[in-house]
Design an enzyme around this catalytic site. Structure first.
Site, PDB file in Angstrom:
ATOM      1  N   GLU A  38     -16.173  -7.525  23.823  1.00  0.00           N
ATOM      2  CA  GLU A  38     -16.252  -6.228  24.712  1.00  0.00           C
ATOM      3  C   GLU A  38     -14.728  -6.275  25.024  1.00  0.00           C
ATOM      4  OE1 GLU A  38     -15.321  -4.006  26.787  1.00  0.00           O
ATOM      5  OE2 GLU A  38     -16.560  -4.492  27.992  1.00  0.00           O
ATOM      6  N   CYS A  77     -11.534  -0.452  30.626  1.00  0.00           N
ATOM      7  CA  CYS A  77     -12.198  -0.794  29.200  1.00  0.00           C
ATOM      8  C   CYS A  77     -11.930   0.476  27.485  1.00  0.00           C
ATOM      9  CB  CYS A  77     -12.762  -1.641  28.434  1.00  0.00           C
ATOM     10  SG  CYS A  77     -14.609  -0.920  28.915  1.00  0.00           S
TER      11      CYS A  77
END
Length: 629
Positions: A38, A77
């Site tokens: 991720e 993120c």
């Protein structure tokens, strides 16, 4: 990393560059180790063409972008890095967003006025500034200053503070750095599009991201963007004035949603409810006969061998029910009157059930039974009427009607345990699980009118469904509390019997139980409930579980300093006699007043049944305390 084996899984969260290095580690390649990444990504937020200045969606867009730039100082993120807006709204967005960013108080995060703190350290700030400088080779800074920042309640020179930086790239198809370089901080870039096709293309130029959002009041625009852009994003938020009331926002996925994305975002998945666990498990396909697969999987497969139950399946507790356990019912004939009565009861007067003169050209040959009447009649055949472990019908799944049933057709049912599922129980109910039952409805004397088949060739199975029930679990923790049991247990004790914990004597324990019965009968009620009102329901619900009372709990009506109460009776034998006298008064009280409640100092008002639950917990607790069980 050198120690991982083929049965391991590696999950990484961090930069795309570091993730690529780890993904190509020689040990992972040699052992074919599953790798889930991720990574950071250049997430885009798209403003719909309809969301012009003055609309609720325009204001939502500005608010969402400002939030995603400044929360955690843009170091997350899912932050918005690319702001994709209609070319005729670029100036409006630039001005509105600049005004919002100017109101962002930067400084000490301990102060309530602060809305953005510092970056994690000076190195990260320097790295972010260097990335911004690369972007400014073609883009322009339209808000913010790389050299100066106004700080509230802190020293700008001692912290890793920086101003939010808003850039503008007017030629995003030619100047692609904005789609390739991430400044991991409070940084985002405005870019124009002309038509939805360009908006989609720009979003895809990020080569994969965790999340994109589209802010528009036009559902057709939202649909077109989502369908075409989905291949390049792990999640898409469609935001408008209606959804904003409950939306968690661009950067906050709901726990049951997949979190991850393709390409640059790493190709991984996290969360997603139970699906998220599958990334950490080896999935294996199993082949075999239906009967074998039922045993292997614990889920009944159609056409598997039945396991005839010795008694009605609804008479078993959850633990004793096994997949494949089955019952075949007696028969019932569906009469013409039954069908018409069901139509009148439900108001379902569909022509096939009520107007036999209108059947020409239809698939029906005679007066047809309602599908839901067939299921209702099936339930009437398989339901167990007595009170037992099955506490409720929990739902209905997968109903299929395979062919019509007509008046005077006779049916029977096969009820088979299909699957068992654990469930969390909260509130005032006993521990239970979910049992799925596979219901098959058969025509006892099949005739396939539609296809002209003989009785021997006709399909007997006419309907299937899955019924869900809540089934109570066995209670094996506590003995049944009655006078005979209690007398035989106290017969083992004497005044010298010592406790395994606590400082009570045997007589103190007996008098304590007597006191509890006098509270239950309403004789003693001159006290306040000690449990706070906001916790009372949760505490009272613990009576319904099968867990023992904690050993160190102090009853609020007892002395809290650990000293013993004054004994009320001359000896143990008298105390035991008074105990049974008090218990009989308690039982007699609720026999005369079955709907009454009396209060308990810990659990609040309790009904007759709840007092019985407390009795078995309380009596068992003290009998175990003195080693009598």
């Amino acid at each position: 990393m050198d120690t991982v084996q083929s049965q391991d899984v590696v999950t990484f969260t961090g930069s795309a560059a570091t993730g690529r290095k780890l993904k190509n580690h020689s040990q992972l390649l040699e052992e074919s180790v599953p790798f889930t990444m991720e990574a950071d990504s250049l997430n885009a937020c798209v403003l719909g063409e309809d969301a012009v200045t003055g609309t609720a969606e325009f204001d939502l867009f500005i608010k969402e972008v400002r939030k995603e730039m400044t929360v955690k100082c843009g170091q997350k993120c899912t932050a918005i890095r690319r702001i994709i807006v209609p070319e005729n709204l670029v100036e409006d967005v630039q001005i509105a967003l600049g005004k919002q960013l100017s109101r962002t108080v930067i400084g000490d995060p301990k102060l309530k006025e602060t809305r953005m703190g510092a970056l994690i350290n000076n190195d990260q700030r320097d790295t972010t500034i260097n990335q911004i400088k690369k972007l400014t080779e073609t883009a322009n800074i339209v808000y913010g200053d790389l050299e100066n920042v106004e700080v509230h309640g802190a020293d700008a020179q001692k912290g890793s503070f920086m101003s939010p930086i808003l850039l503008r790239e007017d030629n995003p198809f030619k100047n692609t750095a904005v789609h390739e370089i991430e400044a991991f901080g409070p940084v985002s870039t405005i870019m124009p599009y002309n038509g939805i096709e360009e908006a989609i293309e720009l979003a895809q130029m990020g080569k994969g991201s965790l999340v994109s959002s589209v802010v528009t009041g036009d559902d057709a625009f939202a649909k077109a963007y989502t369908v075409e852009a989905a291949s390049h994003h792990g999640r898409i938020l469609c935001l408008n004035a209606e959804s904003a009331k409950q939306s968690t926002g661009h950067g906050s996925p709901l726990p049951l949603l997949v979190h991850g994305g393709p390409g640059r975002a790493g190709g991984g998945e996290e969360m997603g409810g139970l699906r998220g666990i599958k990334h950490y498990m080896q999935r294996c396909a199993v082949q075999g006969s239906p009967t074998t697969l039922t045993e292997v999987t614990g889920i009944y497969q159609p056409n598997s061998a039945y396991k005839e139950a010795e008694k009605h399946p609804f008479a078993y507790h959850y633990e004793d029910i096994k997949p494949g356990m089955s019952l075949q019912t007696h028969k019932r004939t569906l009469t013409d009157t039954d069908i018409q009565n069901f139509a009148n009861l439900t108001w379902d007067h569909f022509y096939a059930h009520t107007d036999i003169t209108s059947l020409d050209g239809s698939i029906f040959k005679k007066r047809t039974a309602h599908g839901y009447f067939i299921i209702s009649a099936a339930a009437g055949l398989f339901v167990y009427p007595n009170k037992g472990p099955v506490s409720a019908n929990y739902g209905l799944e997968d109903i299929r009607f395979l062919r019509p049933l007509y008046h005077n057709d006779t049916i029977y049912v096969r009820l088979t345990c299909k699957e068992k599922r654990e469930r969390d129980v909260s509130g005032r109910e006993h521990p239970s699980g979910i049992v799925k039952w596979y219901v098959e409805v058969f025509d006892a004397e099949p005739v396939d009118y539609e296809n002209g088949k003989t009785d021997e060739e006709a399909q007997a199975l006419v309907a299937v469904a899955t019924i869900l029930t809540m089934v109570e679990k066995k209670q094996t923790t506590f003995p049944e509390i009655n006078e005979r049991f209690m007398r035989s247990t106290f017969a083992k004790a004497n005044s010298e019997t010592k406790p395994l914990w606590g400082n009570m004597t045997m007589q103190h324990m007996v008098e304590h139980l007597e006191h509890g019965y006098r509270i239950a009968s309403g004789e003693i009620q001159d006290f306040e409930v000690a449990t706070p009102e906001k916790h009372l329901e949760k505490v009272a619900a613990t009576l319904w579980n099968y867990e023992k009372m904690p050993r160190d709990f102090k009853m609020p009506l007892m002395k809290q300093d650990g000293s013993l109460e004054e004994l009320q009776h001359e000896d143990l034998a008298t105390a035991i006699a008074k105990l049974f006298e008090a218990r009989n008064e308690y039982l007699d009280y609720f026999k005369r007043n079955p709907k009454s409640t009396t209060k308990n100092a810990v659990f609040g008002p309790l009904s007759k049944y709840e007092w019985s639950l407390l009795e078995r917990k309380h009596v068992t607790h003290h009998l175990e305390q003195f080693g009598l069980l």
